[in-house]
Scaffold this active site. Sequence first.
Site, short mmCIF file in Angstrom:
data_model
loop_
_atom_site.label_atom_id
_atom_site.label_comp_id
_atom_site.label_asym_id
_atom_site.label_seq_id
_atom_site.Cartn_x
_atom_site.Cartn_y
_atom_site.Cartn_z
N ASP A 197 -2.05 15.07 16.57
CA ASP A 197 -1.37 15.82 17.63
C ASP A 197 -2.11 17.13 17.85
OD1 ASP A 197 0.84 14.05 18.19
OD2 ASP A 197 1.41 14.44 16.11
N PHE A 241 13.83 14.85 11.40
CA PHE A 241 12.42 14.48 11.37
C PHE A 241 12.15 13.28 12.29
CE2 PHE A 241 8.97 12.02 9.28
CZ PHE A 241 7.96 12.95 9.42
N GLN A 276 4.61 3.04 12.40
CA GLN A 276 5.59 4.10 12.16
C GLN A 276 6.76 3.45 11.42
OE1 GLN A 276 6.53 6.95 11.53
NE2 GLN A 276 6.12 7.92 13.51
N ALA A 317 -5.14 18.44 10.13
CA ALA A 317 -6.24 18.94 10.96
C ALA A 317 -6.39 20.45 10.80
CB ALA A 317 -5.98 18.59 12.41
N HIS A 337 3.70 -1.19 3.80
CA HIS A 337 3.09 0.13 3.57
C HIS A 337 4.22 1.13 3.33
CE1 HIS A 337 -0.08 3.20 4.05
NE2 HIS A 337 0.80 3.90 4.76
N GLU A 383 1.27 5.44 0.81
CA GLU A 383 0.71 6.62 1.49
C GLU A 383 1.17 7.91 0.81
OE1 GLU A 383 0.63 6.50 5.82
OE2 GLU A 383 1.37 8.56 5.85
N ASP A 401 1.72 1.34 25.71
CA ASP A 401 1.53 1.65 24.30
C ASP A 401 0.91 0.45 23.56
OD1 ASP A 401 1.94 3.78 22.45
OD2 ASP A 401 3.48 2.58 21.47
N THR A 407 -3.06 11.19 3.80
CA THR A 407 -2.97 11.68 5.18
C THR A 407 -3.95 12.84 5.39
OG1 THR A 407 -1.22 13.25 4.68
CG2 THR A 407 -0.55 11.03 5.38
N LYS A 455 -7.37 -0.79 20.40
CA LYS A 455 -7.85 -0.26 19.11
C LYS A 455 -8.21 -1.42 18.17
CE LYS A 455 -4.20 2.51 18.29
NZ LYS A 455 -3.35 3.59 17.70
N SER A 473 0.87 -1.18 0.00
CA SER A 473 0.00 0.00 0.00
C SER A 473 0.91 1.23 0.00
CB SER A 473 -0.94 0.00 1.20
OG SER A 473 -0.23 -0.24 2.40
C1 LIG Z 1 0.53 4.95 9.96
C2 LIG Z 1 0.45 6.35 10.54
C3 LIG Z 1 -0.31 7.31 9.88
C4 LIG Z 1 -0.43 8.59 10.40
N1 LIG Z 1 -1.17 9.52 9.70
C5 LIG Z 1 -1.31 10.77 10.20
C6 LIG Z 1 -2.12 11.74 9.51
O1 LIG Z 1 -2.69 11.48 8.45
N2 LIG Z 1 -2.22 12.98 10.06
C7 LIG Z 1 -1.60 13.32 11.24
O2 LIG Z 1 -1.73 14.45 11.70
N3 LIG Z 1 -0.84 12.41 11.92
C8 LIG Z 1 -0.69 11.15 11.44
N4 LIG Z 1 0.06 10.23 12.13
C9 LIG Z 1 0.71 10.63 13.39
C10 LIG Z 1 -0.22 10.43 14.62
O3 LIG Z 1 -1.35 11.26 14.49
C11 LIG Z 1 0.56 10.78 15.90
O4 LIG Z 1 1.58 9.84 16.09
C12 LIG Z 1 -0.26 10.97 17.16
O5 LIG Z 1 0.58 11.52 18.15
C13 LIG Z 1 -0.83 9.68 17.73
O6 LIG Z 1 -1.90 9.24 16.99
P1 LIG Z 1 -2.49 7.76 17.27
O7 LIG Z 1 -3.65 7.56 16.41
O8 LIG Z 1 -1.41 6.77 17.24
O9 LIG Z 1 -2.99 7.98 18.79
P2 LIG Z 1 -3.49 6.98 19.90
O10 LIG Z 1 -3.60 5.60 19.41
O11 LIG Z 1 -4.68 7.59 20.54
O12 LIG Z 1 -2.27 7.07 20.90
C14 LIG Z 1 -1.04 6.49 20.46
C15 LIG Z 1 -0.12 6.29 21.62
O13 LIG Z 1 0.25 7.54 22.12
C16 LIG Z 1 0.54 7.45 23.46
N5 LIG Z 1 0.08 8.71 24.00
C17 LIG Z 1 -0.32 9.70 23.23
N6 LIG Z 1 -0.60 10.77 23.97
C18 LIG Z 1 -0.37 10.43 25.22
C19 LIG Z 1 -0.47 11.12 26.45
N7 LIG Z 1 -0.89 12.38 26.50
N8 LIG Z 1 -0.16 10.47 27.57
C20 LIG Z 1 0.26 9.22 27.52
N9 LIG Z 1 0.39 8.52 26.38
C21 LIG Z 1 0.08 9.11 25.26
C22 LIG Z 1 -0.05 6.17 23.95
O14 LIG Z 1 1.02 5.34 24.30
C23 LIG Z 1 -0.74 5.55 22.76
O15 LIG Z 1 -0.44 4.22 22.59
C24 LIG Z 1 0.23 8.94 11.62
C25 LIG Z 1 1.01 7.97 12.27
C26 LIG Z 1 1.13 6.70 11.75
C27 LIG Z 1 1.99 5.68 12.45
#
Ligand SMILES: Cc1cc2nc3c(=O)[nH]c(=O)nc-3n(C[C@H](O)[C@H](O)[C@H](O)COP(=O)(O)OP(=O)(O)OC[C@H]3O[C@@H](n4cnc5c(N)ncnc54)[C@H](O)[C@@H]3O)c2cc1C
Length: 284
Positions: free
Chosen positions: A101, A207, A167, A43, A257, A9, A149, A40, A156, A7
């Site tokens: 974020d 990065f 990642q 926001a 991916h 991205e 984590d 992607t 999920k 896939s």
């Molecule tokens: C495949 C992939 C695609 C992505 N695509 C995008 C995109 O399109 N747009 C974009 O903006 N970003 C994207 N991201 C980045 C992602 O939004 C960030 O990494 C974000 O910080 C976490 O999102 P998540 O869905 O993993 O969060 P979640 O699953 O809700 O949290 C992920 C992990 O973060 C930890 N965590 C996060 N915040 C806290 C906290 N405050 N306290 C304690 N633990 C915490 C936890 O351990 C949890 O397991 C992508 C990342 C990946 C790996």
Amino acid sequence: MPPPRVSFEFFPPKSPATEAPFLEAVARLVRLQPSFISLTFGAGGSASARSDRWVRRLLAEAGTPLAAHVTCVGGSREEIDCLLASWHEAGVRHIVALRGDPPANEEAPRDRYLNALELVQALAQRGEMEISVAAYPESHPKAESPEADLHVLKCKLDAGATRAITQYVFDPELFLRFRDRAWHAGIRKPLVPGILPVGDIDSLVSFSRRCGASVPEWLLRRFAPARGNPALTSQLAVQTANEFCETLRREGVEDFHFYTLNRSTTVEAVCQELGLGGSLEEAA
Ligand SMILES: Cc1cc2nc3c(=O)[nH]c(=O)nc-3n(C[C@H](O)[C@H](O)[C@H](O)COP(=O)(O)OP(=O)(O)OC[C@H]3O[C@@H](n4cnc5c(N)ncnc54)[C@H](O)[C@@H]3O)c2cc1C
């Protein structure tokens, strides 16, 4: 060994000048018949409007399944629900559900999905879309612990996601150890390794620091002679990604991916070595 599934991205192009190269990269990589391409999500304001516009355009024009990323922290529940409903109506059937974020210096909406798990739960309840989520072989930079984590990831997937996309990692061992830990934690759904073909090594280092991915010493040594030499960089990038994929394929990994950064050349070359698509000349 049959070729793996792949896939690709992409991110929505940020300026009119980058639209044509973006569409060209999509068109070239779609010829490799990926399982899906993903787009992607940015926001807020113009960024989310851009994502929305390009999701609709790719749905209409790309000719391949599309996974639309959504991040939930920047909008209210109502805004996110509205977007998802209109995308479903437009034909989106696969969402990469993410927390995103929180924007700096901006107050987050009070009534929002707090994390990706809440978003997955809401999507699963509607039962309309396939759901992918993010995973972090080296742990999310803000995770309390690797165990916490992994627990979030399991929640999920248990809530209805069908796969996790990781990642990017450069060391196959890191991915394999993560897969083992996930198995021991009871995770049985596919973990798809994210692959970032190396471009400029110095930008990659800064990065990666921000997103908590390590750049191994061997990679730095390998790319040091290629500084300022795009042809050599590209050759080494293909070699590095191929070694990574081949090692994981021997360990039973069947899906990959690619973070394309909206460029096709390196990814096409890697995929060709993996046995996908015809010759690059045919595709030209
Ligand atoms: C495949 C992939 C695609 C992505 N695509 C995008 C995109 O399109 N747009 C974009 O903006 N970003 C994207 N991201 C980045 C992602 O939004 C960030 O990494 C974000 O910080 C976490 O999102 P998540 O869905 O993993 O969060 P979640 O699953 O809700 O949290 C992920 C992990 O973060 C930890 N965590 C996060 N915040 C806290 C906290 N405050 N306290 C304690 N633990 C915490 C936890 O351990 C949890 O397991 C992508 C990342 C990946 C790996």
